[in-house]
Design a protein around this motif. Structure first.
Motif, PDB file in Angstrom:
ATOM      1  N   ASP A 147      33.773 -25.920 107.207  1.00  0.00           N
ATOM      2  CA  ASP A 147      34.491 -25.557 107.316  1.00  0.00           C
ATOM      3  C   ASP A 147      35.207 -24.780 108.593  1.00  0.00           C
ATOM      4  O   ASP A 147      35.828 -25.477 109.560  1.00  0.00           O
ATOM      5  N   GLU A 148      35.387 -23.232 108.800  1.00  0.00           N
ATOM      6  CA  GLU A 148      36.124 -22.973 110.002  1.00  0.00           C
ATOM      7  C   GLU A 148      37.524 -23.353 110.161  1.00  0.00           C
ATOM      8  O   GLU A 148      38.404 -24.069 111.137  1.00  0.00           O
ATOM      9  N   THR A 170      30.618 -14.631 102.040  1.00  0.00           N
ATOM     10  CA  THR A 170      30.397 -15.542 102.485  1.00  0.00           C
ATOM     11  C   THR A 170      31.426 -16.787 102.683  1.00  0.00           C
ATOM     12  O   THR A 170      31.325 -17.492 103.471  1.00  0.00           O
ATOM     13  N   GLU A 171      31.992 -17.446 101.642  1.00  0.00           N
ATOM     14  CA  GLU A 171      32.891 -18.890 101.359  1.00  0.00           C
ATOM     15  C   GLU A 171      33.783 -18.530 102.249  1.00  0.00           C
ATOM     16  O   GLU A 171      34.529 -19.384 103.295  1.00  0.00           O
ATOM     17  N   ARG A 174      33.014 -18.951 105.598  1.00  0.00           N
ATOM     18  CA  ARG A 174      32.721 -20.150 106.299  1.00  0.00           C
ATOM     19  C   ARG A 174      33.792 -21.092 106.574  1.00  0.00           C
ATOM     20  O   ARG A 174      34.284 -20.908 107.819  1.00  0.00           O
TER      21      ARG A 174
END
Length: 270
Positions: A147-148, A170-171, A174
Motif C-alpha cells: 500500500d502507498e 481499486t488497485e 491502493r
C-alpha cells in the motif's frame, strides 16, 4: 427483410464486434508471441501515435526520433503533473519504450514498469538499461506492491485489455500515496463508454481533468503509418501481419467515424 438482417455480414454492429475481437486476439496471443520470437530491439512502443496541430515539437535525441508519435502520447499523459524526483509505476508497460522515455526525460527518482507478459518483461530488462528503471512481471488487477508505494501511476492504452477494470482502479488507489496521481489514457468503443465512465466515477480517486483526444490520435496514427507498415513487414511472418494490420486499420477507421472515444485523464488520491 428480417432474414437478410440476421445474416448480413456487413452489419455495423457485427463489424465493430469483429474489430474488438481482433484487438482481444492481438492482446492475448500476438503480443507475447511477437515479443518472444520476432521483436527486434528497436520495437519498443506498442501504442497508437499522438500529434497536435501545430505539432507538439518535443526535443528528442536522435535515437528517439523514429518513435516520436508514440512518445507524444506518453508525454501528453505523463507530463500532466511534475514527476521529477517522484516514484512512478507504469502498469502495462509493453516493450518499455514509454518507461524509458519518461525516466530519461521527465526525471522521476524511480520508475517501475509492470506487464503481464513475461516475454515482454524479459525484453524490457534486456533492452532498457537505464538507472532507476526496473521491470516487474505482474497482474494489473493484483499489483505486487505494498500500500502507498508510489507518487504516480501511469497507464497508457492498456486498460481495455483488463477483464475487471474496476478492480484495476481499486488497485491503483491502493498503491498510490495520499496526494498521488493516476495519469491515464485509453479508448473505448461508443457502446462501452457509459460503463467506462461509471467505473471511473466510482473509483476511489478524484478526477482533476479529462480531455477528448480523438483528432490528435488520428493525426498521430496517420503520421506514423509508414513506420508501422515497415515494422510489420520486417518483424512478422505473413500470417500474422494481417491480424496486426486489421487492428490498426479498424482503430483508425472507427476513430475517424466517431465510433471510438479516446481520452486522457488525470486523477488524484485524497
Amino acid at each position: 427483410m428480417a432474414i437478410k438482417e440476421r445474416i448480413n455480414p456487413f452489419d455495423k454492429t457485427l463489424r465493430n464486434e469483429i474489430g474488438e475481437k481482433a484487438i482481444k486476439l492481438t492482446n492475448k496471443y500476438l503480443y507475447p508471441f511477437v515479443t518472444g520470437r520476432f521483436a527486434p530491439e528497436d520495437v519498443v512502443f506498442l501504442n497508437y501515435g499522438y500529434e497536435e496541430d501545430p505539432p507538439l515539437g518535443l526535443p528528442l535525441e536522435a535515437d528517439d526520433e523514429p518513435n516520436r508519435e508514440c512518445i507524444n502520447l506518453y508525454h501528453r499523459t505523463a507530463a500532466q503533473v511534475d514527476l521529477e524526483g517522484k516514484g512512478v509505476l507504469e502498469v502495462g508497460c509493453g516493450h518499455g519504450g514509454g518507461a524509458s522515455y519518461v525516466k530519461r526525460y521527465l526525471r522521476p527518482a524511480s520508475y517501475a514498469g509492470l506487464d503481464l507478459n513475461p516475454a515482454g518483461i524479459d525484453f524490457c530488462r534486456r533492452r532498457h538499461l537505464v538507472e532507476g528503471l526496473d521491470f516487474v512481471q505482474g497482474d494489473a488487477e493484483d499489483l505486487p506492491f505494498p500500500d502507498e508505494s508510489f507518487d504516480a501511476v501511469l497507464n497508457v492504452e492498456s486498460s481495455h485489455c483488463y477483464p475487471h477494470f474496476s478492480t484495476f482502479l481499486t488497485e491503483v488507489a491502493r498503491v498510490l500515496r495520499p496526494g498521488g496521481h493516476f495519469l491515464y489514457t485509453d479508448c473505448r468503443v461508443t457502446r462501452s463508454v457509459v460503463e467506462w465512465e461509471d467505473d471511473l466515477a466510482n473509483a476511489p480517486l478524484r478526477m482533476l481533468s479529462c480531455a477528448d483526444i480523438e483528432p490528435q490520435i488520428a493525426r498521430g496514427m496517420k503520421a506514423g503509418r509508414a513506420g508501422t507498415e515497415a515494422v510489420l513487414s520486417r518483424t512478422m511472418p505473413a500470417y500474422l501481419r494481417g491480424l496486426a494490420r486489421m487492428q490498426a486499420e479498424w482503430g483508425q477507421k472507427t476513430l475517424t467515424k466517431g465510433n471510438l472515444a479516446y481520452r486522457v485523464y488525470c486523477f488524484q488520491k485524497d
